[in-house]
Scaffold this active site. Structure first.
Site, PDB file in Angstrom:
ATOM      1  N   LYS A  61       1.193  -0.875  -0.282  1.00  0.00           N
ATOM      2  CA  LYS A  61      -0.311   0.172   0.315  1.00  0.00           C
ATOM      3  C   LYS A  61       1.451   1.374   0.072  1.00  0.00           C
ATOM      4  O   LYS A  61       0.698   1.964  -1.307  1.00  0.00           O
ATOM      5  CB  LYS A  61      -0.514  -0.012   1.185  1.00  0.00           C
ATOM      6  CG  LYS A  61      -2.030   0.577   1.368  1.00  0.00           C
ATOM      7  CD  LYS A  61      -2.910   0.739   2.604  1.00  0.00           C
ATOM      8  CE  LYS A  61      -4.797   0.213   2.038  1.00  0.00           C
ATOM      9  NZ  LYS A  61      -5.514  -0.347   3.113  1.00  0.00           N
TER      10      LYS A  61
ATOM     11  N   LEU B 158     -16.929  11.001   7.373  1.00  0.00           N
ATOM     12  CA  LEU B 158     -17.753  10.931   5.311  1.00  0.00           C
ATOM     13  C   LEU B 158     -17.932  10.278   4.564  1.00  0.00           C
ATOM     14  O   LEU B 158     -18.146   9.032   5.763  1.00  0.00           O
ATOM     15  CB  LEU B 158     -15.577  11.365   5.127  1.00  0.00           C
ATOM     16  CG  LEU B 158     -14.873   9.903   5.730  1.00  0.00           C
ATOM     17  CD1 LEU B 158     -14.895   8.536   4.809  1.00  0.00           C
ATOM     18  CD2 LEU B 158     -13.169  10.749   5.178  1.00  0.00           C
TER      19      LEU B 158
ATOM     20  N   LEU C  61     -33.779   8.746   1.879  1.00  0.00           N
ATOM     21  CA  LEU C  61     -35.396   7.995   1.944  1.00  0.00           C
ATOM     22  C   LEU C  61     -35.402   7.223   0.423  1.00  0.00           C
ATOM     23  O   LEU C  61     -36.051   7.090   0.096  1.00  0.00           O
ATOM     24  CB  LEU C  61     -35.539   9.495   2.386  1.00  0.00           C
ATOM     25  CG  LEU C  61     -35.777   9.940   3.618  1.00  0.00           C
ATOM     26  CD1 LEU C  61     -37.415  11.158   3.264  1.00  0.00           C
ATOM     27  CD2 LEU C  61     -36.618   9.372   4.527  1.00  0.00           C
TER      28      LEU C  61
ATOM     29  N   CYS D 106     -19.275   0.354   7.844  1.00  0.00           N
ATOM     30  CA  CYS D 106     -19.551   1.016   8.879  1.00  0.00           C
ATOM     31  C   CYS D 106     -21.071   0.398   9.298  1.00  0.00           C
ATOM     32  O   CYS D 106     -20.923   0.741  10.703  1.00  0.00           O
ATOM     33  CB  CYS D 106     -19.615   2.591   8.702  1.00  0.00           C
ATOM     34  SG  CYS D 106     -17.762   2.738   8.816  1.00  0.00           S
TER      35      CYS D 106
ATOM     36  N   LYS E 157     -22.221   0.844  -2.554  1.00  0.00           N
ATOM     37  CA  LYS E 157     -23.291   1.770  -3.410  1.00  0.00           C
ATOM     38  C   LYS E 157     -21.738   2.724  -4.517  1.00  0.00           C
ATOM     39  O   LYS E 157     -20.768   1.903  -4.581  1.00  0.00           O
ATOM     40  CB  LYS E 157     -22.707   3.415  -2.063  1.00  0.00           C
ATOM     41  CG  LYS E 157     -21.408   3.554  -1.306  1.00  0.00           C
ATOM     42  CD  LYS E 157     -21.451   3.899  -0.053  1.00  0.00           C
ATOM     43  CE  LYS E 157     -21.731   5.781  -0.746  1.00  0.00           C
ATOM     44  NZ  LYS E 157     -20.908   7.348   0.295  1.00  0.00           N
TER      45      LYS E 157
HETATM   46  P1  NAD Z   1      -9.118   0.321   6.279  1.00  0.00           P
HETATM   47  O1  NAD Z   1      -9.563  -0.927   6.666  1.00  0.00           O
HETATM   48  O2  NAD Z   1      -9.922   0.776   4.799  1.00  0.00           O
HETATM   49  O3  NAD Z   1      -8.247   0.372   6.796  1.00  0.00           O
HETATM   50  C1  NAD Z   1      -7.407   0.617   7.834  1.00  0.00           C
HETATM   51  C2  NAD Z   1      -5.871   0.574   7.899  1.00  0.00           C
HETATM   52  O4  NAD Z   1      -5.407   0.332   9.173  1.00  0.00           O
HETATM   53  C3  NAD Z   1      -5.699  -0.335   6.696  1.00  0.00           C
HETATM   54  O5  NAD Z   1      -4.711  -0.024   5.766  1.00  0.00           O
HETATM   55  C4  NAD Z   1      -4.498  -1.325   7.543  1.00  0.00           C
HETATM   56  O6  NAD Z   1      -3.268  -2.108   6.960  1.00  0.00           O
HETATM   57  C5  NAD Z   1      -4.229  -0.387   8.526  1.00  0.00           C
HETATM   58  N1  NAD Z   1      -3.322  -0.779  10.311  1.00  0.00           N
HETATM   59  C6  NAD Z   1      -4.404  -1.625  10.411  1.00  0.00           C
HETATM   60  N2  NAD Z   1      -3.031  -2.266  11.829  1.00  0.00           N
HETATM   61  C7  NAD Z   1      -2.110  -1.309  11.485  1.00  0.00           C
HETATM   62  C8  NAD Z   1      -0.968  -1.458  12.324  1.00  0.00           C
HETATM   63  N3  NAD Z   1      -0.635  -2.006  13.417  1.00  0.00           N
HETATM   64  N4  NAD Z   1       0.115  -0.434  12.007  1.00  0.00           N
HETATM   65  C9  NAD Z   1      -0.770   0.515  10.887  1.00  0.00           C
HETATM   66  N5  NAD Z   1      -1.634   0.277   9.473  1.00  0.00           N
HETATM   67  C10 NAD Z   1      -2.323  -0.831  10.659  1.00  0.00           C
HETATM   68  O7  NAD Z   1     -10.538   1.099   7.604  1.00  0.00           O
HETATM   69  P2  NAD Z   1     -11.060   2.897   7.067  1.00  0.00           P
HETATM   70  O8  NAD Z   1     -12.870   2.224   6.185  1.00  0.00           O
HETATM   71  O9  NAD Z   1     -10.793   3.587   7.005  1.00  0.00           O
HETATM   72  O10 NAD Z   1     -12.156   2.607   8.160  1.00  0.00           O
HETATM   73  C11 NAD Z   1     -11.118   2.758   9.579  1.00  0.00           C
HETATM   74  C12 NAD Z   1     -11.841   3.356  10.726  1.00  0.00           C
HETATM   75  O11 NAD Z   1     -12.599   5.092  10.863  1.00  0.00           O
HETATM   76  C13 NAD Z   1     -13.239   2.548  10.913  1.00  0.00           C
HETATM   77  O12 NAD Z   1     -12.622   2.692  12.470  1.00  0.00           O
HETATM   78  C14 NAD Z   1     -14.274   3.165  10.630  1.00  0.00           C
HETATM   79  O13 NAD Z   1     -15.294   3.005  11.414  1.00  0.00           O
HETATM   80  C15 NAD Z   1     -13.644   4.084  10.603  1.00  0.00           C
HETATM   81  N6  NAD Z   1     -15.101   5.064   9.793  1.00  0.00           N
HETATM   82  C16 NAD Z   1     -14.873   4.776   8.187  1.00  0.00           C
HETATM   83  C17 NAD Z   1     -15.627   5.425   7.213  1.00  0.00           C
HETATM   84  C18 NAD Z   1     -15.588   4.574   5.724  1.00  0.00           C
HETATM   85  O14 NAD Z   1     -16.208   4.894   5.204  1.00  0.00           O
HETATM   86  N7  NAD Z   1     -14.995   4.166   5.417  1.00  0.00           N
HETATM   87  C19 NAD Z   1     -16.088   6.773   7.673  1.00  0.00           C
HETATM   88  C20 NAD Z   1     -15.892   6.848   8.965  1.00  0.00           C
HETATM   89  C21 NAD Z   1     -15.745   6.218   9.772  1.00  0.00           C
HETATM   90  C1  UGA Z   2     -21.774   6.372   5.845  1.00  0.00           C
HETATM   91  C2  UGA Z   2     -22.243   7.360   6.766  1.00  0.00           C
HETATM   92  O1  UGA Z   2     -23.517   8.368   5.604  1.00  0.00           O
HETATM   93  C3  UGA Z   2     -20.956   8.290   6.750  1.00  0.00           C
HETATM   94  O2  UGA Z   2     -21.351   9.650   7.375  1.00  0.00           O
HETATM   95  C4  UGA Z   2     -19.997   7.891   7.775  1.00  0.00           C
HETATM   96  O3  UGA Z   2     -18.970   8.601   7.923  1.00  0.00           O
HETATM   97  C5  UGA Z   2     -19.341   6.434   7.572  1.00  0.00           C
HETATM   98  O4  UGA Z   2     -21.152   5.788   6.462  1.00  0.00           O
HETATM   99  C6  UGA Z   2     -18.628   5.834   7.905  1.00  0.00           C
HETATM  100  O5  UGA Z   2     -18.849   5.476   9.296  1.00  0.00           O
HETATM  101  O6  UGA Z   2     -18.669   4.634   7.367  1.00  0.00           O
HETATM  102  P1  UGA Z   2     -20.747   5.114   3.586  1.00  0.00           P
HETATM  103  O7  UGA Z   2     -21.139   3.920   4.489  1.00  0.00           O
HETATM  104  O8  UGA Z   2     -20.191   5.256   3.003  1.00  0.00           O
HETATM  105  O9  UGA Z   2     -21.022   6.342   4.635  1.00  0.00           O
HETATM  106  O10 UGA Z   2     -21.944   5.437   3.268  1.00  0.00           O
HETATM  107  P2  UGA Z   2     -23.449   5.741   3.027  1.00  0.00           P
HETATM  108  O11 UGA Z   2     -23.792   6.639   1.328  1.00  0.00           O
HETATM  109  O12 UGA Z   2     -24.335   6.362   3.886  1.00  0.00           O
HETATM  110  O13 UGA Z   2     -24.590   4.596   2.579  1.00  0.00           O
HETATM  111  C7  UGA Z   2     -24.423   3.409   3.752  1.00  0.00           C
HETATM  112  C8  UGA Z   2     -25.514   2.355   2.610  1.00  0.00           C
HETATM  113  O14 UGA Z   2     -26.835   2.987   2.589  1.00  0.00           O
HETATM  114  C9  UGA Z   2     -25.060   1.932   1.123  1.00  0.00           C
HETATM  115  O15 UGA Z   2     -24.838   0.346   1.210  1.00  0.00           O
HETATM  116  C10 UGA Z   2     -26.611   2.700   0.373  1.00  0.00           C
HETATM  117  O16 UGA Z   2     -26.851   1.856  -0.755  1.00  0.00           O
HETATM  118  C11 UGA Z   2     -27.850   2.687   1.760  1.00  0.00           C
HETATM  119  N1  UGA Z   2     -28.657   3.707   1.711  1.00  0.00           N
HETATM  120  C12 UGA Z   2     -28.048   4.591   2.134  1.00  0.00           C
HETATM  121  C13 UGA Z   2     -30.138   3.153   0.966  1.00  0.00           C
HETATM  122  O17 UGA Z   2     -30.165   2.397   0.290  1.00  0.00           O
HETATM  123  N2  UGA Z   2     -30.478   4.633   0.808  1.00  0.00           N
HETATM  124  C14 UGA Z   2     -30.210   5.469   1.601  1.00  0.00           C
HETATM  125  O18 UGA Z   2     -30.914   6.917   1.119  1.00  0.00           O
HETATM  126  C15 UGA Z   2     -29.138   6.149   1.459  1.00  0.00           C
END
Ligand code: NAD
Ligand code: UGA
Length: 453
Positions: A35, A158, A274, A284, A344
């Protein structure tokens, strides 16, 4: 300010890149070498629209660096973000093993006063727990036993697919800590975003006018942690609610699109989230709703709404399988095309994608599945080996008895459905995302089924 982001996934990478863009010196650390190698060559390991050009620009200016050397990152950063994954354990509890491993390493290498920020979505109480793990690690592994640190919670909101815009133009920023100093530093870090004073590429539209202030919620650690779970669970509730209403609409002959429009215009309800469909998925919502339900259980509570939305969501996916059975009667030996694998549009993320559970169920019923996604090109490990990955939409749909739209990618809007009709075995479409006009498809000669219409 000097920032270290540990965990360069969907959240860590976008956070690191955007903090560099607003002027900070950022070191992003991940333990996956391939990565970091990709990133050092200017290639984003994830599909996130608009991200790569900011990576390139900030690497060039020297503001953004990628490394596997956690010690280096921890020593240099005054603010250290933990943004590793917190997936679900089989009982619904959040798996904190990645956060714990990072906290131990931070304790090992911390060399002067730092702010450690939980950016990962973590259960209530994790701020204090991280503080304990880091302290224990300092005690055990660090020569400098007096080194100081404060912990803050800075949950991330996000969305994948619009992560860059969501980070530069957020609805709010939440900062939780018991340390005044930590809060002040975090406010300083985010100042250009809070005040919307950062520069912006002239060729990309700003989503908010320059100078419009972003609301900031400053709280204790526990409340900040709860805000994240409560927000995701509320959004998932909204979707499960509209899905349940859609199912009732199907029975009584109402149109969910009109119903959603009619209720969404009420400013107390709002039009967002909606869209009825095949249920919520992604990395998530499923894990965070389960984690909040688990926390409630820990306190002897039965979280009735959370339990219900989990059930409604599970059933919503099964409803598609039922629709297929109702239409085809015998599924065994039938060919079904599925457009969309990602959970999505505008992401390559397939974690908990509804498309996958639907395809696996249909495979179990003996169907032949041909699937296509514009970005997902490798078979997700959760998807049955029996599903064929097609090279394009036309290839997937050719000779199919039924077509399911599982993800509302824009690319599917402009396909030549008149041509497609002639290549299908039977002209049945289940539009799992309500992306199409029913009449248009019926005029073309399709049997069209949406969700709740
Ligand atoms: P991800 O799996 O995409 O990324 C996690 C990264 O951490 C990976 O690249 C992994 O290799 C790295 N990692 C793991 N252990 C490590 C270590 N010991 N040292 C260094 N790197 C290490 O996860 P993500 O989707 O970015 O989510 C991260 C957190 O943010 C989660 O708690 C998730 O719930 C939260 N979150 C995610 C989203 C989203 O849209 N994906 C949005 C809001 C919050
Ligand atoms: C969601 C939240 O929107 C973010 O604010 C949050 O940070 C993130 O989870 C997280 O904690 O990871 P995300 O999972 O990227 O973001 O996508 P969304 O757009 O929220 O969609 C989530 C799921 O709900 C998808 O499967 C989407 O298809 C579904 N969805 C969304 C519906 O079925 N109907 C809707 O009206 C909206």
């Amino acid at each position: 300010m000097k920032v270290c982001v540990i965990g360069v996934g969907y959240v860590g990478l976008v956070t690191g890149v955007c903090l560099a863009e607003i002027g900070h010196d950022v070191i992003c650390v991940d333990n996956i070498e391939s990565k970091i190698e990709k990133l050092n060559n200017g290639i984003s390991p994830i599909y996130e629209p608009g991200l790569e050009k900011f990576i390139e620009k900030n690497m060039k200016s020297g503001k953004l660096n990628f490394t596997t050397n956690l010690k280096y990152g921890v020593e240099k950063g005054e603010i250290i973000f933990i943004s590793v994954g917190t997936p679900s354990l089989s009982n619904g509890q959040a798996d904190l093993s990645y956060v714990e491993a990072v906290a131990v390493e931070v304790g090992k290498y911390i060399n002067d006063e730092k702010i450690i920020v939980n950016k990962s979505t973590v259960p209530i109480g994790s701020g204090d727990w991280v503080s304990m793990v880091v302290s224990e690690s300092i005690e055990k592994n660090n020569l400098n036993k007096d080194v100081k640190f404060n912990v803050a919670s800075n949950p991330e909101f996000l969305r994948e697919g619009s992560a860059v815009g969501d980070t530069f133009f957020p609805d709010r920023i939440v900062i939780g800590s018991s340390s005044k100093k930590a809060i002040e530093k975090m406010l300083e870090l985010y100042k250009p975003i809070i005040e919307q004073s950062f520069g912006w590429p002239p060729d990309v539209p700003r989503l908010l006018p320059k100078g419009q202030k972003i609301p900031v919620v400053v709280s204790d650690l526990t409340s900040a942690e709860m805000i994240k779970y409560a927000a995701n669970s509320f959004l998932a509730t909204k979707i499960s609610y509209i899905n349940e209403v859609a199912n009732i609409c199907e029975k009584v002959g109402a149109d969910i699109l009109k119903v959603a429009e009619g209720i969404g215009l009420d400013s107390r309800i709002g039009p967002k989230f909606l869209n009825a469909g095949i249920g919520w998925g992604g990395s998530c919502f499923p894990k965070d709703v389960s984690a909040l339900a688990y926390i409630a259980n820990e306190y002897g509570m039965t979280p009735q709404i959370l339990n219900s939305i989990i059930n409604v969501n599970r059933e919503q996916r099964l409803k598609i399988v039922k629709k297929v059975q109702d239409e085809l009667k015998i599924v065994k030996g039938k060919t079904i095309a599925v457009l969309g694998i990602a959970f999505k549009p505008d992401t390559d993320d397939t974690r908990e994608a509804p498309s996958i559970s639907i395809m696996n169920s249909l495979i179990n019923l003996g169907a032949k599945i041909k699937a296509y996604d514009p970005i997902v090109k490798e078979r997700p490990h959760t998807l049955s080996e029996k599903v064929t990955l097609s090279k394009d939409s036309y290839d997937a749909i050719k000779d199919a008895d039924l077509l399911i739209i599982a993800t509302e990618w824009d690319e599917f809007r402009t396909l030549d459905y008149a041509k497609i009709k002639n290549t299908m075995n039977h002209n049945i479409i289940i539009d799992g995302r309500n992306m199409f006009n029913k009449e248009k498809f019926e005029d073309l000669g399709f049997k069209y089924m949406g969700i709740g219409r």
